[in-house]
Design a protein around this motif. Sequence first.
Motif, mmCIF file in Angstrom:
data_model
loop_
_atom_site.group_PDB
_atom_site.id
_atom_site.type_symbol
_atom_site.label_atom_id
_atom_site.label_comp_id
_atom_site.label_asym_id
_atom_site.label_seq_id
_atom_site.Cartn_x
_atom_site.Cartn_y
_atom_site.Cartn_z
ATOM 1 N N PRO A 216 0.839 -1.199 0.000
ATOM 2 C CA PRO A 216 0.000 0.000 0.000
ATOM 3 C C PRO A 216 0.873 1.249 0.000
ATOM 4 O O PRO A 216 2.022 1.209 0.461
ATOM 5 N N PRO A 217 0.376 2.365 -0.497
ATOM 6 C CA PRO A 217 1.122 3.605 -0.334
ATOM 7 C C PRO A 217 1.105 4.041 1.129
ATOM 8 O O PRO A 217 0.179 3.693 1.871
ATOM 9 N N GLY A 218 2.117 4.764 1.550
ATOM 10 C CA GLY A 218 2.108 5.330 2.896
ATOM 11 C C GLY A 218 2.926 4.602 3.923
ATOM 12 O O GLY A 218 2.896 4.977 5.101
ATOM 13 N N LEU A 219 3.699 3.569 3.547
ATOM 14 C CA LEU A 219 4.590 2.914 4.510
ATOM 15 C C LEU A 219 5.900 3.676 4.563
ATOM 16 O O LEU A 219 6.427 4.126 3.546
ATOM 17 N N GLY A 220 6.476 3.795 5.745
ATOM 18 C CA GLY A 220 7.690 4.574 5.926
ATOM 19 C C GLY A 220 7.343 6.002 6.307
ATOM 20 O O GLY A 220 6.200 6.326 6.632
ATOM 21 N N SER A 221 8.332 6.877 6.289
ATOM 22 C CA SER A 221 8.092 8.274 6.658
ATOM 23 C C SER A 221 9.218 9.149 6.131
ATOM 24 O O SER A 221 10.337 8.678 5.929
ATOM 25 N N THR A 305 4.916 4.319 -2.667
ATOM 26 C CA THR A 305 3.963 4.962 -3.567
ATOM 27 C C THR A 305 2.792 4.056 -3.923
ATOM 28 O O THR A 305 1.809 4.519 -4.486
ATOM 29 N N GLY A 306 2.918 2.776 -3.624
ATOM 30 C CA GLY A 306 1.920 1.800 -4.051
ATOM 31 C C GLY A 306 2.335 1.060 -5.301
ATOM 32 O O GLY A 306 1.710 0.070 -5.684
ATOM 33 N N ARG A 387 -5.609 4.713 3.588
ATOM 34 C CA ARG A 387 -5.711 5.670 2.497
ATOM 35 C C ARG A 387 -4.967 5.145 1.284
ATOM 36 O O ARG A 387 -3.900 4.545 1.391
ATOM 37 N N ARG A 388 -5.524 5.402 0.130
ATOM 38 C CA ARG A 388 -4.893 5.028 -1.126
ATOM 39 C C ARG A 388 -4.636 6.286 -1.955
ATOM 40 O O ARG A 388 -4.940 7.398 -1.526
#
Length: 406
Positions: A216-221, A305-306, A387-388
């Motif tokens: 999925p998008p959104g892993l890491g920071s 980014t997905g 969230r996608r």
Amino acid sequence: MSLKFLTAGESHGPALIAILEGLPAGLPLSVKHIDPELARRQRGYGAGARMKIESDTVQIRSGVMDGCTTGAPIALRIENRNHEQWRGEEIPPFTIPRPGHADLTAAIKYGYGDLRPSLERASARETAARVAVGAIFKHFLRQFDIRIGGYVIAIGDINANLNGVDFLSRFERAEKSQVRCPDPESSAAMVAAISAIIKAGDTLGGVIECVALNLPPGLGSHVHWDRRLDSRLGAAILGIQAIKGVEIGPAFANTRLPGTQVHDAIHLHPNSQPATHNSKLPTPNSQLLTRPTNRAGGLEGGITTGQPLLMRAAMKPIATTLTPQATVDLSTGEGAKTQYERSDYCPVPRAVPIIESAAAHTLADALIEKLGGDSLSEMKPRFAALRRARLADLPLDNVPHTWWPE
């Protein structure tokens, strides 16, 4: 980092041990999820004689009850069958360090009276424990339809041609190749190159590509250097013996291009319609942000980014060569030649599941960090609600803001 593991054991000691902490409860787990990965680690043309001695299997000693993880630490044990030939034997002194190995540097650091402790722990035999825990991480990620696979794209000066071959096909073809290369023509050339290097008494390195699909998008920071997935993946992969370089996507090739040919343009899905106050609810594909390219390798700002996450690892030719190399006998201070210790001639094919395991640990940790929860049953609904890359998931208010008020 919430998902941690520790390995212990020497190359010729009784066993390798791994302790894994932070895995959620409720994951079905048995040796059948681990042993096939250990078998993969032992296969590959160019392997040394020890692979004919060991036949690795794992024992799960804690953290699993009634076939499922409990949330408690998981302890794993892998027996070293070669230990029987060493137990109780008087071992000749090892005083001649090999260039490129940890023999000399570890002795300087720890003050060993013999080089044997250096090579026993530095040996890639330890990676069997990492592959065992990596098998658990990969099994955990599959619960969310996340797949990790790897393959060889170069050995020596031979490069695979994988244009037009999708990732799943690459994974499948690699496992049918003696050198884990999905390109049959290059695979045959790699086998020939390894055969020649064996006759020459030398060693070969290469490049491994590892890909994670369906992240999925959104892993890491982006907010701290050590939370960026680039940083975390690089550290994990560079911690593997003989790995000397890592890139995300075509990173080095990108340095030779202008920015407009490097970055991934953002588009709306072709079926998207402009949002208006009178528009009906969007269809599942509408208002979806898409990328026609993936030159970033699946990461922007240290965050997924997905798109497929693509990593490459450069493995040097390993230090133990049948042909002697110049060194110094530390016990006499005189020049000497290295003495051969049983080893691989080309460990690149066998390193593929090790690279996969390192990536799986980092990505499983990032996913647990994102989802929270103590059990798999808690995590799955949260994963579905993530969230996608859709406009509807990005509630930008489009009004001025005073970011730093007086």
